[in-house]
Scaffold this active site. Structure first.
Site, PDB file in Angstrom:
ATOM      1  N   LYS A  79       3.248  -5.287  -6.988  1.00  0.00           N
ATOM      2  CA  LYS A  79       3.372  -6.715  -6.671  1.00  0.00           C
ATOM      3  C   LYS A  79       2.133  -7.171  -5.908  1.00  0.00           C
ATOM      4  CE  LYS A  79       6.609  -9.996  -4.494  1.00  0.00           C
ATOM      5  NZ  LYS A  79       7.877 -10.122  -3.737  1.00  0.00           N
ATOM      6  N   SER A 154      11.373 -13.155  -5.778  1.00  0.00           N
ATOM      7  CA  SER A 154       9.975 -13.427  -6.011  1.00  0.00           C
ATOM      8  C   SER A 154       9.228 -12.327  -6.759  1.00  0.00           C
ATOM      9  CB  SER A 154       9.288 -13.690  -4.676  1.00  0.00           C
ATOM     10  OG  SER A 154       9.271 -12.519  -3.888  1.00  0.00           O
ATOM     11  N   SER A 178      14.340 -10.482  -3.075  1.00  0.00           N
ATOM     12  CA  SER A 178      13.239 -10.532  -4.047  1.00  0.00           C
ATOM     13  C   SER A 178      13.006  -9.290  -4.899  1.00  0.00           C
ATOM     14  CB  SER A 178      11.936 -10.876  -3.342  1.00  0.00           C
ATOM     15  OG  SER A 178      11.857 -12.266  -3.172  1.00  0.00           O
TER      16      SER A 178
HETATM   17  N1  GLN Z   1      14.502 -16.092  -2.755  1.00  0.00           N
HETATM   18  C1  GLN Z   1      14.383 -15.873  -1.343  1.00  0.00           C
HETATM   19  C2  GLN Z   1      13.404 -16.855  -0.764  1.00  0.00           C
HETATM   20  O1  GLN Z   1      12.976 -17.679  -1.478  1.00  0.00           O
HETATM   21  C3  GLN Z   1      13.971 -14.453  -1.065  1.00  0.00           C
HETATM   22  C4  GLN Z   1      12.530 -14.204  -1.211  1.00  0.00           C
HETATM   23  C5  GLN Z   1      12.140 -12.802  -0.905  1.00  0.00           C
HETATM   24  O2  GLN Z   1      12.969 -11.915  -0.804  1.00  0.00           O
HETATM   25  N2  GLN Z   1      10.844 -12.599  -0.719  1.00  0.00           N
HETATM   26  O3  GLN Z   1      13.069 -16.811   0.384  1.00  0.00           O
END
Ligand code: GLN
Length: 487
Positions: A79, A154, A178
């Site tokens: 990532k 994400s 994420s």
């Molecule tokens: N979807 C969540 C957010 O938008 C989690 C994001 C993440 O785990 N980096 O914050």
């Protein structure tokens, strides 16, 4: 050789060690696969072909001399939020578009020490803020099972690349879901480890009290291999736990007899897609048939988790992202007449709308006069959520639930409704607030053929029991291994 691309890390290990395939051939196959399907999926932000071929050559040398480690010669994707020395690390943001870190994250050092092969850096929501990978400043990644749909986020690139067989496994990061949510939407295994088990040194910070790095893989055993490789104490991360690396592959071998699986009533509520619930129930039944005992539990503060998370995460983000000021890192605006204007223009042009929304929300929550009402209150509710889990783990060994209320939604469906997007994290966020481990295990498909994931959670540092449950669930379900062809 198409089927070589379907194999897991443990299966490839045998082929590599017996000399049936070389690391250079394997890397070549993956690079060809990327060249032929990434146009459609758009998982990679950067492809590091030259470095990958060099690493593969080195891996072959190691294998020949008989000193291979579990990941030697295995092609992985990373990532783009994890620092890679000399290789762009963009966080899918205009702000860091040309940033090449002068150092490697600890997890990268560990992978390099094993001579794993890095194929490239994977797309994500900008600075890991989002649930669909539509917040990338560059392009949206598509779900390999249905190119009209989001892969989750994400870590959408990390999940899509594994499902599309553009890498054997990948690393993602998980602050509120994420890793687990995209894993669920793409039909792969995704693990968020206990907070502090994996070093965050070199992980670009979003919300420091929640962020963890973890693996996305084709099997539970592969997740164990990758976690064993990246876990361990690191002096460079003050929140890293001085703990030995858990022996996960060993605990996978134990059965489910006597394991108590908690079913939280707050996670099986109205609004969860019917087919998601029915596939999860099949998973629970499979575990019961293998000797697990199902027990009803309650996590009463679940309904406050999203509000709590969006105060704590944005507050921490507003502080962490203050470093992008046009001076120290990355992008700087071109036209300005004084220092203040340079800061303002740089941040106005460098960040996308979701990142700005979070910085403003977080700054507001932390400001004088509002701190007690928001941040302090959220910290207190966080303690209640931690207590919920502690109580629940007095009655059960692992907890089972959906990962997300629905399967993958359409690109564009929720992007203009941030609240709807935030709500899709309801089942993953409590795990981060409590600092405990959670895993998404593929457990079936909906009527459209989209993957459904089952989430397993365990107590603090209870990765061994988590893997034991997950490994048996995977076997008990006996899902036929199939992947989207994309041809
Ligand atoms: N979807 C969540 C957010 O938008 C989690 C994001 C993440 O785990 N980096 O914050």
């Amino acid at each position: 050789m198409a089927e070589v691309l379907d194999l897991t890390i443990s299966e490839l290990r045998e082929l590599l060690d017996s000399g049936d395939i070389s690391a250079q051939e394997l890397t070549g196959l993956y690079l060809e696969r990327i060249a032929s399907v990434d146009e459609k999926v758009k998982a990679y932000v950067t492809i590091t072909e030259k470095e990958a071929r060099d690493q593969a050559r080195e891996a072959d040398r190691k294998i020949k001399e008989g000193s291979a480690s579990p990941l030697t010669g295995i092609p992985l994707g990373i990532k783009d939020v994890i620092c890679t020395e000399g290789i762009p690390t963009t966080c899918s943001s205009k702000m860091l578009k040309d940033f090449r870190p002068p150092f490697n994250a600890t997890v990268m050092e560990k992978l390099e020490a094993q001579c794993a092969v890095m194929l490239g850096k994977l797309n994500m929501d900008e600075f890991a803020m989002g649930s669909s990978t539509e917040n990338s400043a560059f392009f949206s990644t598509r779900n390999p099972w249905d190119l009209e749909r989001i892969p989750g986020g994400s870590s959408g690139g990390s999940a899509a690349a594994v499902a599309a067989r553009m890498c054997v496994a990948s690393l993602g990061s998980d602050t509120g879901g994420s890793i687990r949510q995209p894993a669920s939407h793409c039909g792969v295994v995704g693990l968020k480890p206990t907070y502090g088990l994996v070093s965050r040194f070199g992980l670009v910070a979003f919300a420091s009290s929640l962020d963890q790095i973890g693996p996305l893989t084709r099997s539970v055993e592969d997740a164990a291999i990758l976690l064993e490789a990246i876990a361990g104490h690191d002096e460079r991360d003050s929140t890293s736990l001085p703990r030995p690396v858990p022996r996960l592959r060993k605990s996978c071998q134990e059965g489910l007899k006597g394991i108590r699986v908690g079913i939280p009533k707050e996670y099986f509520i109205e609004g969860v897609q019917e087919k998601v619930v029915s596939e999860i129930k099949k998973g629970l039944k499979a575990m019961e048939e293998m000797g697990a005992e199902l027990v009803d539990i309650s996590l009463p503060h679940t309904e406050y988790a999203i509000a709590t998370y969006y105060i704590i995460a944005t507050a921490e983000a507003s502080s962490n992202l203050s470093r992008y000021d046009g001076v120290k890192y990355g992008f700087r605006a071109e036209n300005y007449s004084n220092l203040m204007e340079m800061y303002k223009e740089t941040r106005a042009q460098g960040f996308g709308p979701e990142v700005k929304r979070r910085i403003m929300l977080g700054t507001y929550c932390l400001s004088a006069g509002y701190y007690d009402a928001f941040y302090k209150k959220a910290s207190q509710v966080r303690t209640l959520i931690i207590e919920d889990f502690k109580k629940a783990f007095g009655k059960c060994d692992v907890i089972a639930s959906p990962v997300a209320p629905t399967t993958a939604f359409k690109i564009g469906e929720k992007v203009h409704d941030p609240l709807q997007m935030y709500l899709s994290d309801i089942f993953t966020i409590p795990v981060n607030l409590a600092g405990i481990p959670g895993m998404s295990v593929p457990c079936g498909f909906d009527r459209k053929g989209l993957p459904v994931g089952l989430q397993l959670m365990a107590g603090h540092l209870q990765e061994e029991i988590l893997f034991r449950a997950a490994y048996n669930l995977e076997r008990g379900l006996g899902l036929e291994r199939k992947w989207p062809s994309l041809n």
